[in-house]
Design a protein around this motif. Structure first.
Motif, PDB file in Angstrom:
ATOM      1  N   SER A  73       0.862  -1.187   0.000  1.00 10.80           N
ATOM      2  CA  SER A  73       0.000   0.000   0.000  1.00 10.80           C
ATOM      3  C   SER A  73       0.893   1.230   0.000  1.00 10.80           C
ATOM      4  N   PHE A  74       0.790   2.043  -1.040  1.00 13.62           N
ATOM      5  CA  PHE A  74       1.576   3.255  -1.149  1.00 13.62           C
ATOM      6  C   PHE A  74       0.755   4.422  -0.617  1.00 13.62           C
ATOM      7  N   ASP A  75       1.255   5.071   0.414  1.00 19.35           N
ATOM      8  CA  ASP A  75       0.572   6.230   0.957  1.00 19.35           C
ATOM      9  C   ASP A  75       0.897   7.450   0.108  1.00 19.35           C
ATOM     10  N   ILE A  76      -0.114   8.211  -0.232  1.00 18.41           N
ATOM     11  CA  ILE A  76       0.074   9.416  -1.023  1.00 18.41           C
ATOM     12  C   ILE A  76       0.242  10.580  -0.066  1.00 18.41           C
ATOM     13  N   MET A  77       1.247  11.401  -0.327  1.00 20.86           N
ATOM     14  CA  MET A  77       1.488  12.564   0.528  1.00 20.86           C
ATOM     15  C   MET A  77       0.311  13.531   0.417  1.00 20.86           C
ATOM     16  N   PRO A  78      -0.123  14.114   1.516  1.00 23.47           N
ATOM     17  CA  PRO A  78      -1.226  15.066   1.445  1.00 23.47           C
ATOM     18  C   PRO A  78      -0.792  16.358   0.777  1.00 23.47           C
TER      19      PRO A  78
END
Length: 95
Positions: free
Chosen positions: A21-26
């Motif tokens: 799961s790749f977290d996207i930067m806010p």
């Protein structure tokens, strides 16, 4: 076969990648602090305070209207003036 010795199975590599799961930067702003919208690059302007190079669409633009002289000098000029309705010009500056 020697040509297949270093080859990796792509389907298993893609399957492993989907498991992560790749977290996207806010993003802080929807427009990233710029008003570029469709233009690749914009002109660079210099800050009038520190002379830093800033893209024109990112710079904070202000139109400053000031009196040419301060209030005490303005009162002295008004008292010494021959004309009763003389208005001192203002200084218009785009920042």
């Amino acid at each position: 076969l020697p040509s297949q010795v270093g080859r990796v199975d792509l389907t298993s590599a893609l399957a492993r990648r989907e498991d992560l799961s790749f977290d996207i930067m806010p993003s802080k702003r929807r427009n990233n602090g710029r008003s570029k919208h469709g233009r690749g690059r914009t002109m660079i302007i210099h800050c009038c305070n520190c002379y830093r190079c800033v893209p024109k669409d990112k710079a904070i633009k202000r139109f400053q209207v000031r009196n040419m002289v301060d209030a005490s000098s303005q009162r002295d000029i008004r008292e010494a003036s021959v004309y009763s309705t003389f208005m001192l010009p203002k200084l218009y500056k785009k920042i």
